[in-house]
Write an enzyme that holds these catalytic residues in place. Structure first.
Site, PDB file in Angstrom:
ATOM      1  N   SER A  47      14.378  -0.174  84.358  1.00  0.00           N
ATOM      2  CA  SER A  47      14.886  -0.445  85.704  1.00  0.00           C
ATOM      3  C   SER A  47      15.439   0.875  86.224  1.00  0.00           C
ATOM      4  O   SER A  47      15.783   1.759  85.422  1.00  0.00           O
ATOM      5  CB  SER A  47      16.003  -1.485  85.610  1.00  0.00           C
ATOM      6  OG  SER A  47      16.758  -1.494  86.788  1.00  0.00           O
ATOM      7  N   TYR A  77      23.631  -4.822  81.990  1.00  0.00           N
ATOM      8  CA  TYR A  77      22.213  -4.738  82.361  1.00  0.00           C
ATOM      9  C   TYR A  77      21.789  -3.269  82.421  1.00  0.00           C
ATOM     10  O   TYR A  77      20.761  -2.883  81.833  1.00  0.00           O
ATOM     11  CB  TYR A  77      21.985  -5.420  83.711  1.00  0.00           C
ATOM     12  CG  TYR A  77      20.555  -5.385  84.198  1.00  0.00           C
ATOM     13  CD1 TYR A  77      19.635  -6.344  83.762  1.00  0.00           C
ATOM     14  CD2 TYR A  77      20.112  -4.404  85.076  1.00  0.00           C
ATOM     15  CE1 TYR A  77      18.314  -6.322  84.197  1.00  0.00           C
ATOM     16  CE2 TYR A  77      18.790  -4.366  85.514  1.00  0.00           C
ATOM     17  CZ  TYR A  77      17.900  -5.322  85.075  1.00  0.00           C
ATOM     18  OH  TYR A  77      16.594  -5.293  85.500  1.00  0.00           O
TER      19      TYR A  77
HETATM   20  P1  NDP Z   1      12.835 -13.286  86.087  1.00  0.00           P
HETATM   21  O1  NDP Z   1      14.266 -13.671  85.990  1.00  0.00           O
HETATM   22  O2  NDP Z   1      12.005 -13.784  87.193  1.00  0.00           O
HETATM   23  O3  NDP Z   1      12.077 -13.641  84.700  1.00  0.00           O
HETATM   24  C1  NDP Z   1      12.681 -13.291  83.488  1.00  0.00           C
HETATM   25  C2  NDP Z   1      11.877 -13.867  82.368  1.00  0.00           C
HETATM   26  O4  NDP Z   1      12.556 -13.566  81.128  1.00  0.00           O
HETATM   27  C3  NDP Z   1      11.737 -15.374  82.448  1.00  0.00           C
HETATM   28  O5  NDP Z   1      10.478 -15.752  81.971  1.00  0.00           O
HETATM   29  C4  NDP Z   1      12.832 -15.836  81.488  1.00  0.00           C
HETATM   30  O6  NDP Z   1      12.613 -17.123  80.925  1.00  0.00           O
HETATM   31  C5  NDP Z   1      12.725 -14.780  80.411  1.00  0.00           C
HETATM   32  N1  NDP Z   1      13.910 -14.767  79.550  1.00  0.00           N
HETATM   33  C6  NDP Z   1      15.197 -14.559  79.908  1.00  0.00           C
HETATM   34  N2  NDP Z   1      16.002 -14.681  78.848  1.00  0.00           N
HETATM   35  C7  NDP Z   1      15.219 -14.978  77.788  1.00  0.00           C
HETATM   36  C8  NDP Z   1      15.477 -15.257  76.422  1.00  0.00           C
HETATM   37  N3  NDP Z   1      16.714 -15.268  75.913  1.00  0.00           N
HETATM   38  N4  NDP Z   1      14.441 -15.541  75.601  1.00  0.00           N
HETATM   39  C9  NDP Z   1      13.172 -15.560  76.085  1.00  0.00           C
HETATM   40  N5  NDP Z   1      12.871 -15.328  77.386  1.00  0.00           N
HETATM   41  C10 NDP Z   1      13.895 -15.042  78.226  1.00  0.00           C
HETATM   42  O7  NDP Z   1      12.841 -11.670  86.055  1.00  0.00           O
HETATM   43  P2  NDP Z   1      11.836 -10.594  86.689  1.00  0.00           P
HETATM   44  O8  NDP Z   1      10.463 -11.091  86.615  1.00  0.00           O
HETATM   45  O9  NDP Z   1      12.415 -10.147  87.954  1.00  0.00           O
HETATM   46  O10 NDP Z   1      12.049  -9.387  85.652  1.00  0.00           O
HETATM   47  C11 NDP Z   1      11.103  -9.048  84.662  1.00  0.00           C
HETATM   48  C12 NDP Z   1      11.504  -7.725  84.068  1.00  0.00           C
HETATM   49  O11 NDP Z   1      11.489  -6.703  85.070  1.00  0.00           O
HETATM   50  C13 NDP Z   1      12.912  -7.705  83.479  1.00  0.00           C
HETATM   51  O12 NDP Z   1      12.916  -6.897  82.320  1.00  0.00           O
HETATM   52  C14 NDP Z   1      13.738  -7.054  84.569  1.00  0.00           C
HETATM   53  O13 NDP Z   1      14.885  -6.448  84.053  1.00  0.00           O
HETATM   54  C15 NDP Z   1      12.750  -6.041  85.108  1.00  0.00           C
HETATM   55  N6  NDP Z   1      13.008  -5.579  86.478  1.00  0.00           N
HETATM   56  C16 NDP Z   1      12.838  -6.448  87.540  1.00  0.00           C
HETATM   57  C17 NDP Z   1      13.026  -5.986  88.829  1.00  0.00           C
HETATM   58  C18 NDP Z   1      12.831  -6.877  90.027  1.00  0.00           C
HETATM   59  O14 NDP Z   1      13.065  -6.420  91.159  1.00  0.00           O
HETATM   60  N7  NDP Z   1      12.417  -8.124  89.868  1.00  0.00           N
HETATM   61  C19 NDP Z   1      13.417  -4.583  89.097  1.00  0.00           C
HETATM   62  C20 NDP Z   1      13.595  -3.781  87.911  1.00  0.00           C
HETATM   63  C21 NDP Z   1      13.379  -4.278  86.658  1.00  0.00           C
HETATM   64  P3  NDP Z   1      13.108 -18.451  81.717  1.00  0.00           P
HETATM   65  O15 NDP Z   1      12.021 -18.749  82.668  1.00  0.00           O
HETATM   66  O16 NDP Z   1      13.214 -19.423  80.633  1.00  0.00           O
HETATM   67  O17 NDP Z   1      14.401 -18.126  82.359  1.00  0.00           O
END
Ligand code: NDP
Length: 249
Positions: A153, A166
């Site tokens: 990020s 984070y």
């Molecule tokens: P979302 O919150 O939409 O999705 C996160 C995913 O991670 C979900 O599938 C969630 O599962 C899963 N997850 C969370 N905790 C756990 C756990 N304990 N065990 C297994 N699975 C877990 O996030 P994004 O799609 O936005 O983010 C994806 C990645 O991109 C992340 O690493 C984020 O930090 C990074 N990122 C995103 C940005 C953005 O603007 N969106 C910008 C910069 C970085 P569940 O559906 O069960 O909650």
């Protein structure tokens, strides 16, 4: 590589594990890897959400995926070793691993940051990436040239007030990427690279920026060129790098 257009069949006969495949960017990446021919292993916390991704992939006629419900915040090294053995038995090798799952935690000053939230964020976003990679190395080594992608990020590149655990976890991801890649580059064919997705229309982004109009952001499906480039053979030889999926945003 940001305008890389994946040829159809790019990932034929590949087995790729995607964490956080139930939602947001991970869901979109997993579906697109399946569309490109991969057998995708969908890892996430909630079985019902994973089943809906599974059903979508099956309905499209892409290669049959597998579902792996697992809470990465609370898994032990022993459970992950058992998982690695299962993957070895069932698939023989793992060609790709996208570490995508993460939680945001709180946006609050460090002075007030909750200890429990700190632990949850660090366990999900950083510890699990270290442990899962370590456990899966023997399966990744079975592939001719495996690709591991970590998710960073912009706050992992430069710390930002109030982003707490984070930001620290994502700085750790950048570091893990550098260390894994350097330690393994002379003794394995596994490459490690890191993607900062940039602002993307997901529930995590909405939670972090509640006043933002999501319509101004790209959808996960629109930022995947780099995810394809790094997962396919075009990126063989590239390791230890950190890229932006949306360099102009
Ligand atoms: P979302 O919150 O939409 O999705 C996160 C995913 O991670 C979900 O599938 C969630 O599962 C899963 N997850 C969370 N905790 C756990 C756990 N304990 N065990 C297994 N699975 C877990 O996030 P994004 O799609 O936005 O983010 C994806 C990645 O991109 C992340 O690493 C984020 O930090 C990074 N990122 C995103 C940005 C953005 O603007 N969106 C910008 C910069 C970085 P569940 O559906 O069960 O909650």
């Amino acid at each position: 590589m940001h305008d890389y257009q994946a040829p159809s069949g790019l990932l034929n006969q590949r087995t790729i594990l995607v964490t956080g495949a139930s939602d947001g960017i991970g869901r979109a990446a997993a579906i697109s890897y399946a569309q490109l021919g991969a057998n995708v292993i969908l890892l996430g916390r909630h079985q019902d959400k994973l089943i809906s991704v599974y059903d979508y992939i099956e309905k499209k006629g892409y290669p049959k995926p597998a579902i792996l419900p697992l809470d990465l915040a609370h898994t032990t090294a022993e459970q992950l070793d058992q998982l690695a053995q299962r993957l070895l038995d069932e698939f023989g090798s793992l060609h790709g691993l996208l570490h995508n799952a993460a939680v945001l935690g709180e946006i609050t000053p460090l002075e007030q940051y909750e200890y429990g939230t700190w632990d949850l964020v660090m366990a999900t976003n950083l510890r699990s990436v270290f442990l899962l990679t370590q456990s899966l190395l023997p399966v990744l080594r079975q592939a001719a040239a495996a690709s591991v992608i970590l998710t960073s990020s912009s706050v992992g590149r430069q710390g930002r007030p109030y982003w707490g655990a984070y930001a620290v976890s994502k700085a750790g991801i950048e570091s893990l990427n550098q260390i894994w890649s350097q330690e393994l580059k002379d003794t394995s064919a596994i490459r490690f690279n890191c993607i900062n997705p940039g602002a993307t229309r997901t529930s995590m982004r909405q939670y972090a920026y509640p006043a933002e109009n999501p319509e101004t952001l790209r959808r996960p499906e629109e930022i995947l060129n780099l995810y394809h480039f790094l997962m396919g053979d075009a990126s063989i030889g590239i390791t230890g790098q950190s890229f932006d999926a949306q360099p102009n945003n």
